[in-house]
Design an enzyme around this catalytic site. Structure first.
Site, short mmCIF file in Angstrom:
data_model
loop_
_atom_site.label_atom_id
_atom_site.label_comp_id
_atom_site.label_asym_id
_atom_site.label_seq_id
_atom_site.Cartn_x
_atom_site.Cartn_y
_atom_site.Cartn_z
N SER A 75 19.55 -0.75 28.14
CA SER A 75 18.46 -0.02 27.66
C SER A 75 17.04 -0.52 28.53
CB SER A 75 18.23 -0.28 26.33
OG SER A 75 17.34 0.65 25.75
N ASP A 224 22.48 5.55 24.85
CA ASP A 224 22.05 4.07 24.77
C ASP A 224 22.96 3.14 25.06
OD1 ASP A 224 20.89 1.82 24.70
OD2 ASP A 224 19.77 2.11 22.80
#
Length: 407
Positions: A75, A224
Site C-alpha cells: 500500500s 490493496d
C-alpha cells in the site's frame, strides 16, 4: 510510535547496481507496512537512517537502495518502495528519503481531499454506501507522472510489492525475482502502486492488462496489498528463500534457515491499539454499515490490516529468536496513535505535521519489542534510543558496503 526489537544490530549493504548479494555477508531486507497517510512515519525513520549513512560514508548522494538487497512495501509502503528504487534519468534512485517526507506533506491533501462542514460525516457515510470514499483520479495521475514508463524489472534494487486479485481471490505478488520466469508480472510500477494502494471503501480497485514480448497477455483485477500482507516482511523473506532453494547465482550459498545471515528492518506505520476504540459489546450490535463506518473509522479495514501486520511480526520475532538470530530482526512500530493520527486519510496540514512529529519523537524513545502475550510494545530494559540503534545499524551497513567493495 514504534519500537525496535533489538538493542544491537549487525547489518550490511550492497552497492546498488554494482554487486549482487552473492558478494555480501548478509541478505538485507527493508520492509515497509501499509497505512495511508501514516506512511509519513516510516518516511521520517528512513530519512534519519539515510542521513546517518550519508554522514558515516561522507557521501550526500548515498541512498537507501544502495544498502539493501530487497525492499518490500505494501500500500503506502509500496509507493515508498517504488520511489526509493525507481531510476531517474541518471540511473539513480528517483527520491531520497527526505524527498519522500516532503512528497507526503505536499501530495496527501490532494490524494485525500478533506470534506468540511457539520455534515461531512453524512457525506462520507453516503459515499461509503455507493462507492469508494475517493475517486483516486489524482493518485493515478500523480503516480503515472512520477513513475512514467518504469517497469518492475527497471528498479535499481529488487522489490517485492503485494496486491490482492479480487477476481481470483488470491494474492498477487509483484516480485523482481519472478520477472525472469514469469515475464507477464513485469508490469509498470505505476499500475503496481495504484493496485497495492486500492484500499477497499477508500480507493477504487484497479484493472489493467500486461503483455510480454511474445504477445501473451495477462489481466489483473487488483486491490490493496494490505488485504494479504499489510506487513510484507514475511513475503520478502519468502521470496528470497525461494531464490535460495532455486540456487539463484545472485545469492551467496546459504541454507534457507540460516537466519543469522538475514538482516531485516521492518517499519510499521503506527496503530491505535492502545486507544481501545472498539469492544465486543459494541461490535455485537454492528451491522454492515457500522462495520464499514464507525465514528470516522472503518473497523473492518482496521481489523484486517492490524491482524495481518501483527501476525507477521509475531511469527518473525519468534522464528528469529528460536534460531538464535533475534539481533538480525529490527521492527519499528508505535501502537499508541489515537484520533486523526490513527486514520489513513485525514490529510489536513495539522494532522500530517503531527504524524511527522510522531516519527521524530519515536527516534528519541527507547527501543522496544513486542510482548507476544499482550501484543503491546514494551521498552527494552536499559536499552538505547531508537536513534542510537539506527546509528549502529547504519554503521554496520557502511562497514558491509566497504567490505563488499574490497572483494
Amino acid at each position: 510510535m514504534e519500537a525496535i526489537v533489538t538493542s544491537s544490530v549487525q547489518a550490511t549493504t550492497s552497492c546498488l547496481q554494482i554487486r549482487p548479494p552473492t558478494h555480501g555477508k548478509f541478505i538485507r531486507i527493508l520492509s515497509i507496512d501499509g497505512g495511508g497517510i501514516r506512511g509519513l512515519i516510516p518516511a521520517v525513520i528512513l530519512e534519519y537512517l539515510e542521513s546517518q549513512l550519508q554522514e558515516i560514508d561522507g557521501d550526500v548522494n548515498a541512498r537507501l537502495a544502495d544498502y539493501f538487497d530487497v525492499i518490500a512495501g505494501t500500500s503506502t509502503g509500496g509507493l515508498i518502495t517504488a520511489m526509493l528504487t525507481a531510476p531517474n534519468d541518471r540511473n539513480r534512485p528517483l527520491y531520497s528519503a527526505e524527498g519522500i517526507v516532503s512528497f507526503y506533506l505536499e501530495e496527501c491533501p490532494k490524494v485525500f481531499p478533506q470534506r468540511r462542514g457539520s455534515f461531512a460525516w453524512i457525506t462520507n457515510l453516503f459515499r461509503a454506501l455507493i462507492g469508494p470514499k475517493y475517486d483516486g483520479k489524482y493518485l493515478h495521475e500523480l503516480v503515472g507522472r512520477i513513475l512514467k514508463e518504469t517497469r518492475l524489472h527497471h528498479t535499481l534494487t529488487p522489490v517485492v510489492i503485494p496486491t490482492f486479485d479480487i477476481k481470483n481471490l488470491q494474492p498477487t505478488i509483484f516480485s523482481s525475482f519472478q520477472v525472469r520466469t514469469n515475464p507477464l508480472i513485469d508490469a509498470q510500477l505505476s499500475d503496481i502502486c495504484i493496485s497495492t494502494s486500492a484500499a477497499p471503501t477508500y480507493l477504487p480497485a484497479h484493472y489493467f492488462t500486461n503483455q510480454d514480448e511474445q504477445g501473451n497477455e495477462r489481466q489483473f483485477n487488483l486491490i490493496d496489498g494490505g488485504v494479504a500482507a499489510n506487513n510484507p516482511a514475511l513475503v520478502a523473506i519468502s521470496e528470497v528463500t525461494k531464490q535460495l532453494f532455486e540456487e539463484n547465482p545472485d545469492f551467496f550459498p546459504i541454507e534457507p534457515m540460516d537466519y543469522d545471515q538475514f538482516l531485516v528492518l521492518s517499519i510499521g506505520t503506527g496503530s491505535g491499539k492502545n486507544e481501545n476504540k472498539y469492544n465486543a459489546g459494541m461490535a455485537s450490535k454492528w451491522g454492515i454499515l457500522t462495520w464499514l463506518y464507525n465514528n470516522g473509522s472503518n473497523p473492518l479495514i482496521d481489523v484486517f490490516n492490524q491482524a495481518s501486520a501483527d501476525m507477521v511480526d509475531f511469527h518473525l520475532y519468534v522464528v528469529f529468536e528460536a534460531l538464535s538470530s533475534k539481533d538480525n530482526y529490527l521492527r519499528i512500530q508505535v501502537d499508541s496513535l489515537s484520533g486523526a493520527l490513527a486514520s489513513v486519510d485525514v490529510a489536513t496540514e495539522e494532522n500530517l505535521n503531527n504524524l511527522r512529529r510522531v516519527g521524530k519523537e519515536l527516534l528519541e524513545k527507547k527501543i522496544s519489542h513486542v510482548n507476544i502475550n499482550t501484543g503491546r510494545y514494551e521498552e527494552v530494559e536499559n536499552g538505547c534510543t531508537n536513534a542510537q540503534a539506527l546509528r549502529k545499524f547504519a554503521e554496520a551497513l557502511s562497514e558491509e558496503r566497504k567490505r563488499q567493495a574490497s572483494t
